[in-house]
Design a protein around this motif. Structure first.
Motif, PDB file in Angstrom:
ATOM      1  N   CYS A  64       0.820  -1.210   0.000  1.00 22.26           N
ATOM      2  CA  CYS A  64       0.000   0.000   0.000  1.00 22.26           C
ATOM      3  C   CYS A  64       0.851   1.256   0.000  1.00 22.26           C
ATOM      4  O   CYS A  64       1.826   1.366   0.735  1.00 22.26           O
ATOM      5  N   ARG A  65       0.445   2.220  -0.806  1.00 22.21           N
ATOM      6  CA  ARG A  65       1.052   3.550  -0.808  1.00 22.21           C
ATOM      7  C   ARG A  65      -0.070   4.581  -0.809  1.00 22.21           C
ATOM      8  O   ARG A  65      -1.094   4.399  -1.460  1.00 22.21           O
ATOM      9  N   ILE A  66       0.148   5.641  -0.063  1.00 17.73           N
ATOM     10  CA  ILE A  66      -0.807   6.749  -0.031  1.00 17.73           C
ATOM     11  C   ILE A  66      -0.039   8.020  -0.360  1.00 17.73           C
ATOM     12  O   ILE A  66       1.011   8.281   0.228  1.00 17.73           O
ATOM     13  N   ILE A  67      -0.574   8.784  -1.283  1.00 17.11           N
ATOM     14  CA  ILE A  67       0.025  10.066  -1.648  1.00 17.11           C
ATOM     15  C   ILE A  67      -0.962  11.144  -1.220  1.00 17.11           C
ATOM     16  O   ILE A  67      -2.135  11.109  -1.605  1.00 17.11           O
ATOM     17  N   VAL A  68      -0.494  12.082  -0.397  1.00 16.81           N
ATOM     18  CA  VAL A  68      -1.380  13.124   0.111  1.00 16.81           C
ATOM     19  C   VAL A  68      -0.743  14.496  -0.064  1.00 16.81           C
ATOM     20  O   VAL A  68       0.474  14.622  -0.163  1.00 16.81           O
ATOM     21  N   THR A  69      -1.601  15.498  -0.093  1.00 16.25           N
ATOM     22  CA  THR A  69      -1.132  16.878   0.001  1.00 16.25           C
ATOM     23  C   THR A  69      -1.793  17.505   1.211  1.00 16.25           C
ATOM     24  O   THR A  69      -2.952  17.231   1.517  1.00 16.25           O
ATOM     25  N   THR A  70      -1.025  18.308   1.917  1.00 17.89           N
ATOM     26  CA  THR A  70      -1.528  18.989   3.102  1.00 17.89           C
ATOM     27  C   THR A  70      -0.644  20.194   3.380  1.00 17.89           C
ATOM     28  O   THR A  70       0.339  20.425   2.676  1.00 17.89           O
ATOM     29  N   LYS A  72       1.814  22.186   6.230  1.00 18.00           N
ATOM     30  CA  LYS A  72       2.636  21.820   7.385  1.00 18.00           C
ATOM     31  C   LYS A  72       2.051  22.310   8.703  1.00 18.00           C
ATOM     32  O   LYS A  72       2.384  21.788   9.755  1.00 18.00           O
ATOM     33  N   SER A  73       1.171  23.280   8.646  1.00 14.72           N
ATOM     34  CA  SER A  73       0.596  23.823   9.871  1.00 14.72           C
ATOM     35  C   SER A  73      -0.618  23.025  10.364  1.00 14.72           C
ATOM     36  O   SER A  73      -1.138  23.296  11.435  1.00 14.72           O
ATOM     37  N   ASP A  74      -1.062  22.035   9.593  1.00 12.79           N
ATOM     38  CA  ASP A  74      -2.275  21.301   9.940  1.00 12.79           C
ATOM     39  C   ASP A  74      -1.968  20.031  10.740  1.00 12.79           C
ATOM     40  O   ASP A  74      -0.885  19.450  10.625  1.00 12.79           O
ATOM     41  N   LEU A  75      -2.929  19.595  11.536  1.00  6.50           N
ATOM     42  CA  LEU A  75      -2.804  18.386  12.327  1.00  6.50           C
ATOM     43  C   LEU A  75      -2.535  17.158  11.449  1.00  6.50           C
ATOM     44  O   LEU A  75      -1.824  16.240  11.854  1.00  6.50           O
ATOM     45  N   THR A  76      -3.057  17.145  10.229  1.00  3.69           N
ATOM     46  CA  THR A  76      -2.828  16.009   9.329  1.00  3.69           C
ATOM     47  C   THR A  76      -1.334  15.816   9.080  1.00  3.69           C
ATOM     48  O   THR A  76      -0.832  14.692   9.095  1.00  3.69           O
ATOM     49  N   TYR A  77      -0.623  16.903   8.859  1.00  2.00           N
ATOM     50  CA  TYR A  77       0.821  16.819   8.621  1.00  2.00           C
ATOM     51  C   TYR A  77       1.534  16.301   9.870  1.00  2.00           C
ATOM     52  O   TYR A  77       2.345  15.389   9.802  1.00  2.00           O
ATOM     53  N   LYS A  78       1.198  16.877  11.006  1.00  2.00           N
ATOM     54  CA  LYS A  78       1.839  16.474  12.262  1.00  2.00           C
ATOM     55  C   LYS A  78       1.586  14.997  12.560  1.00  2.00           C
ATOM     56  O   LYS A  78       2.474  14.276  13.012  1.00  2.00           O
ATOM     57  N   ALA A  79       0.380  14.529  12.297  1.00  2.00           N
ATOM     58  CA  ALA A  79       0.047  13.128  12.556  1.00  2.00           C
ATOM     59  C   ALA A  79       0.809  12.200  11.610  1.00  2.00           C
ATOM     60  O   ALA A  79       1.296  11.141  12.030  1.00  2.00           O
ATOM     61  N   LEU A  80       0.922  12.582  10.369  1.00  6.47           N
ATOM     62  CA  LEU A  80       1.589  11.707   9.401  1.00  6.47           C
ATOM     63  C   LEU A  80       3.100  11.661   9.574  1.00  6.47           C
ATOM     64  O   LEU A  80       3.699  10.591   9.465  1.00  6.47           O
ATOM     65  N   VAL A  81       3.750  12.787   9.829  1.00  4.84           N
ATOM     66  CA  VAL A  81       5.213  12.770   9.936  1.00  4.84           C
ATOM     67  C   VAL A  81       5.691  12.014  11.173  1.00  4.84           C
ATOM     68  O   VAL A  81       6.853  11.613  11.225  1.00  4.84           O
ATOM     69  N   ASN A  82       4.819  11.808  12.128  1.00  2.00           N
ATOM     70  CA  ASN A  82       5.196  11.036  13.316  1.00  2.00           C
ATOM     71  C   ASN A  82       5.067   9.530  13.114  1.00  2.00           C
ATOM     72  O   ASN A  82       5.451   8.763  13.986  1.00  2.00           O
ATOM     73  N   ARG A  83       4.528   9.121  11.976  1.00  2.00           N
ATOM     74  CA  ARG A  83       4.385   7.691  11.686  1.00  2.00           C
ATOM     75  C   ARG A  83       5.664   7.178  11.025  1.00  2.00           C
ATOM     76  O   ARG A  83       6.151   7.778  10.058  1.00  2.00           O
ATOM     77  N   PRO A  84       6.211   6.068  11.514  1.00  2.00           N
ATOM     78  CA  PRO A  84       7.432   5.525  10.902  1.00  2.00           C
ATOM     79  C   PRO A  84       7.212   4.963   9.495  1.00  2.00           C
ATOM     80  O   PRO A  84       8.163   4.778   8.748  1.00  2.00           O
ATOM     81  N   ASP A  85       5.963   4.706   9.108  1.00  2.57           N
ATOM     82  CA  ASP A  85       5.689   4.166   7.779  1.00  2.57           C
ATOM     83  C   ASP A  85       5.401   5.257   6.746  1.00  2.57           C
ATOM     84  O   ASP A  85       4.894   4.987   5.669  1.00  2.57           O
ATOM     85  N   VAL A  86       5.757   6.510   7.074  1.00  5.82           N
ATOM     86  CA  VAL A  86       5.500   7.652   6.188  1.00  5.82           C
ATOM     87  C   VAL A  86       6.815   8.300   5.778  1.00  5.82           C
ATOM     88  O   VAL A  86       7.715   8.482   6.588  1.00  5.82           O
ATOM     89  N   THR A  87       6.900   8.652   4.495  1.00  8.33           N
ATOM     90  CA  THR A  87       8.022   9.428   3.981  1.00  8.33           C
ATOM     91  C   THR A  87       7.487  10.796   3.615  1.00  8.33           C
ATOM     92  O   THR A  87       6.519  10.914   2.863  1.00  8.33           O
ATOM     93  N   ASP A  88       8.105  11.823   4.146  1.00 12.07           N
ATOM     94  CA  ASP A  88       7.679  13.203   3.921  1.00 12.07           C
ATOM     95  C   ASP A  88       8.511  13.807   2.784  1.00 12.07           C
ATOM     96  O   ASP A  88       9.733  13.850   2.861  1.00 12.07           O
ATOM     97  N   LEU A  89       7.837  14.232   1.730  1.00 11.73           N
ATOM     98  CA  LEU A  89       8.495  14.919   0.621  1.00 11.73           C
ATOM     99  C   LEU A  89       7.885  16.304   0.491  1.00 11.73           C
ATOM    100  O   LEU A  89       6.670  16.440   0.392  1.00 11.73           O
ATOM    101  N   THR A  90       8.720  17.299   0.495  1.00 15.81           N
ATOM    102  CA  THR A  90       8.241  18.664   0.342  1.00 15.81           C
ATOM    103  C   THR A  90       8.467  19.099  -1.099  1.00 15.81           C
ATOM    104  O   THR A  90       9.575  18.958  -1.623  1.00 15.81           O
ATOM    105  N   VAL A  91       7.424  19.590  -1.729  1.00 14.42           N
ATOM    106  CA  VAL A  91       7.554  20.104  -3.088  1.00 14.42           C
ATOM    107  C   VAL A  91       8.134  21.513  -2.972  1.00 14.42           C
ATOM    108  O   VAL A  91       7.547  22.378  -2.317  1.00 14.42           O
TER     109      VAL A  91
END
Length: 141
Positions: A64-70, A72-91
């Motif tokens: 499974c892969r999930i691609i999201v846009t959000t 950085k100031s939102d709770l969604t970003y904070k929740a995802l970057v704290n997950r070890p199964d997530v890679t954060d890429l900044t455009v």
């Protein structure tokens, strides 16, 4: 009415979650969610629960892969970057006019559209033109 619209939205969210979970059993899956910072509460879940992805399996299955846009100031970003199964890429933002023009022209060409140089220059000078998504949406209109 608003109630019918809200009920439909809730039903769509739950159906989307169920369809995604079912797809995981069939093989490799990719889910693309644009603007997840705009998620809010749904039936049985608070906005915080939705934005903390309590509905998303943890850890994500390997197929499974999930691609999201959000933002950085939102709770969604904070929740995802704290997950070890997530890679954060900044455009990155586009800094120079030729890069902005190139992005705009490429996206316009995909829709068989073009702009004259004055129109393109006006867009490139716009404050939001350093954001690739802004240029993409504008070219799609």
């Amino acid at each position: 009415s608003d109630i019918t619209s809200t009920t439909q939205d809730l039903s769509d969210f739950h159906r989307t979650c169920e369809a995604f979970l079912a797809a995981l059993t069939l093989g490799p899956s990719v889910l693309v969610l644009d603007g997840i910072d705009e998620l809010n509460s749904t039936y049985g879940m608070t906005t915080q629960q939705v934005k903390e992805f309590t509905w998303l399996p943890y850890p994500l299955p390997p197929q499974c892969r999930i691609i999201v846009t959000t933002t950085k100031s939102d709770l969604t970003y904070k929740a995802l970057v704290n997950r070890p199964d997530v890679t954060d890429l900044t455009v990155p933002l586009l800094a120079d006019s030729p890069a902005k023009s190139s992005v705009m022209e490429e996206h316009l060409a995909e829709h068989c559209k073009c702009l004259d140089s004055a129109q393109l220059q006006r867009i490139v000078e716009c404050k939001l033109s350093n954001r690739p998504l802004f240029l993409f949406v504008l070219a799609s209109e």
